[in-house]
Design a protein around this motif. Structure first.
Motif, PDB file in Angstrom:
ATOM      1  N   SER A  64       0.807  -1.345  -0.119  1.00  0.00           N
ATOM      2  CA  SER A  64      -0.110  -0.021  -0.070  1.00  0.00           C
ATOM      3  C   SER A  64       0.817   1.239   0.148  1.00  0.00           C
ATOM      4  CB  SER A  64      -1.011   0.121   1.082  1.00  0.00           C
ATOM      5  OG  SER A  64      -0.145   0.130   2.443  1.00  0.00           O
ATOM      6  N   SER A  66       2.338   2.821  -2.420  1.00  0.00           N
ATOM      7  CA  SER A  66       1.777   3.604  -3.676  1.00  0.00           C
ATOM      8  C   SER A  66       2.821   4.758  -3.873  1.00  0.00           C
ATOM      9  CB  SER A  66       0.261   4.323  -3.320  1.00  0.00           C
ATOM     10  OG  SER A  66      -0.200   4.844  -4.432  1.00  0.00           O
ATOM     11  N   GLY A  69       1.881   7.104  -6.642  1.00  0.00           N
ATOM     12  CA  GLY A  69       0.520   7.654  -6.358  1.00  0.00           C
ATOM     13  C   GLY A  69       0.510   9.290  -6.383  1.00  0.00           C
ATOM     14  N   SER A  98       4.935   1.069  -8.683  1.00  0.00           N
ATOM     15  CA  SER A  98       3.586   1.233  -9.361  1.00  0.00           C
ATOM     16  C   SER A  98       2.580   2.221  -8.349  1.00  0.00           C
ATOM     17  CB  SER A  98       2.703  -0.011  -9.587  1.00  0.00           C
ATOM     18  OG  SER A  98       2.359  -0.646  -8.264  1.00  0.00           O
ATOM     19  N   TYR A  99       1.619   2.109  -8.454  1.00  0.00           N
ATOM     20  CA  TYR A  99       0.504   3.089  -7.423  1.00  0.00           C
ATOM     21  C   TYR A  99      -0.636   2.417  -7.169  1.00  0.00           C
ATOM     22  CZ  TYR A  99      -2.121   5.542 -10.916  1.00  0.00           C
ATOM     23  OH  TYR A  99      -3.167   5.860 -11.993  1.00  0.00           O
ATOM     24  N   CYS A 100      -1.303   2.487  -6.020  1.00  0.00           N
ATOM     25  CA  CYS A 100      -2.405   1.767  -5.747  1.00  0.00           C
ATOM     26  C   CYS A 100      -3.536   2.630  -5.146  1.00  0.00           C
ATOM     27  CB  CYS A 100      -2.044   0.533  -4.831  1.00  0.00           C
ATOM     28  SG  CYS A 100      -1.287   0.775  -3.336  1.00  0.00           S
ATOM     29  N   SER A 101      -3.382   4.025  -5.032  1.00  0.00           N
ATOM     30  CA  SER A 101      -4.205   4.823  -4.316  1.00  0.00           C
ATOM     31  C   SER A 101      -4.157   6.069  -4.912  1.00  0.00           C
ATOM     32  CB  SER A 101      -3.943   4.836  -2.900  1.00  0.00           C
ATOM     33  OG  SER A 101      -2.815   5.358  -2.511  1.00  0.00           O
ATOM     34  N   ASP A 102      -5.490   6.801  -4.803  1.00  0.00           N
ATOM     35  CA  ASP A 102      -5.455   8.234  -4.926  1.00  0.00           C
ATOM     36  C   ASP A 102      -6.151   8.949  -3.649  1.00  0.00           C
ATOM     37  OD1 ASP A 102      -5.801  10.987  -5.863  1.00  0.00           O
ATOM     38  OD2 ASP A 102      -7.021  10.454  -7.748  1.00  0.00           O
ATOM     39  N   HIS A 105      -7.934   3.786  -1.692  1.00  0.00           N
ATOM     40  CA  HIS A 105      -7.241   2.733  -2.179  1.00  0.00           C
ATOM     41  C   HIS A 105      -8.060   2.270  -3.251  1.00  0.00           C
ATOM     42  CE1 HIS A 105      -4.812  -0.750  -2.291  1.00  0.00           C
ATOM     43  NE2 HIS A 105      -4.178  -0.645  -1.224  1.00  0.00           N
ATOM     44  N   LEU A 109      -2.700  -2.643  -8.850  1.00  0.00           N
ATOM     45  CA  LEU A 109      -1.396  -1.936  -9.140  1.00  0.00           C
ATOM     46  C   LEU A 109      -1.582  -1.270 -10.472  1.00  0.00           C
ATOM     47  CD1 LEU A 109       1.006  -4.700  -8.000  1.00  0.00           C
ATOM     48  CD2 LEU A 109       0.258  -2.585  -6.592  1.00  0.00           C
TER      49      LEU A 109
END
Length: 282
Positions: A64, A66, A69, A98-102, A105, A109
């Motif tokens: 998590s 991110s 992100g 990578s990223y996984c949230s803005d 969540h 990925l």
């Protein structure tokens, strides 16, 4: 770079966390957990983890952070991870490139745009994490299915981030194979271009064959022959490095997981033996 762990590893899952006595160092040399799955808990789960941590070297692989992100880094969480690392003598902390949230969540990925601007942005965030945890972060080359805003290749982007951030690499062998099919590049050439000195350890896992030209990274099946072959290429190119079996769902009985870990060990021993033979001849 001296390896922080050695040999063949296995991800510790709660599915078999009660089977403590069945896991021995003859089967597994090191173990890995996602810190998000263990930090929030106390009681039974903490005691179980402490038992394992007393017997096995551990690395942690985050879910998590991110790192690419758009929202500010969750530094409070990173501080919790830093405490977890210190308490349990964790050897390495890795995360996904990578990223996984803005604002919330995304539960997947997402691909970071392969651009110079993204290189600088991601590298600054990696440095921020490294300052807090007091050790190098290992970034994993991830599988991706689209490349929005692409200005450079996946390889160029990965190498630039590693250099700019001065961080380690978690080498995911299966992801190289999957991406090479989906994006039509030579997996061996990609692999050989990676910096040996930055490899902290590696992942190997199974994937799903959606079609001849589409592979899906699932971690839910046995490792396929082409991926085992690519691991052998990696050992041939870089020497033997620590390698961990990932299995995140469709978890089989422990004996089946041990069989795949034993296959990693067998390949490692083959190449270690070759190296010894070469030194003896020289």
């Amino acid at each position: 770079m001296k390896p922080l762990v050695t040999g063949a590893g296995l991800g510790l899952r709660r599915d078999f966390s009660d089977e403590f006595e069945a896991v021995s160092q003859s089967c597994v040399d090191f173990m890995e957990v996602a810190p998000e799955n263990w930090i929030p808990f106390g009681g039974k789960f903490t005691k179980q983890f402490e038992q394992y941590a007393e017997r096995f070297p551990f690395v942690i692989h985050g879910l998590s952070l991110s790192i690419g992100g758009p929202t500010p880094m969750d530094t409070e969480f990173v501080k919790q991870v830093a405490s977890f690392i210190k308490k349990h003598k964790i050897r390495s902390y890795s995360e996904h490139l990578s990223y996984c949230s803005d604002d919330g969540h995304l539960y997947d990925l997402m691909p970071i745009p392969f651009t110079e601007e993204a290189v600088r942005y991601v590298a600054d965030r990696i440095k921020q994490v490294q300052d807090i945890i007091g050790m190098k972060l290992a970034m994993e080359n991830v599988s991706y299915y689209a490349a929005p805003g692409q200005e450079m290749s996946e390889l160029e982007f990965l190498l630039a981030v590693l250099e700019e951030a001065d961080c380690d690499l978690l080498l995911d062998v299966n992801n190289i194979y999957v991406n090479s099919i989906n994006h039509r590049y030579d997996a061996k050439e990609f692999l050989k271009a990676l910096p040996k000195e930055r490899i902290a350890y590696a992942h190997i896992a199974g994937h799903y064959d959606e079609a001849d030209d589409l592979k899906v990274d699932t971690h839910g099946a046995e490792v396929k022959a082409d991926v085992w072959s690519l691991l052998e290429t990696a050992y041939q190119e870089f020497g033997v490095f620590p390698t961990l079996l990932e299995r995140d769902f469709n978890i089989p009985p422990l004996a089946e997981l041990f069989s795949e870990v034993a296959q990693i060990k067998a390949i490692q021993q083959k190449f270690l033996a070759k190296n010894l033979e070469g030194k003896a001849i020289a």
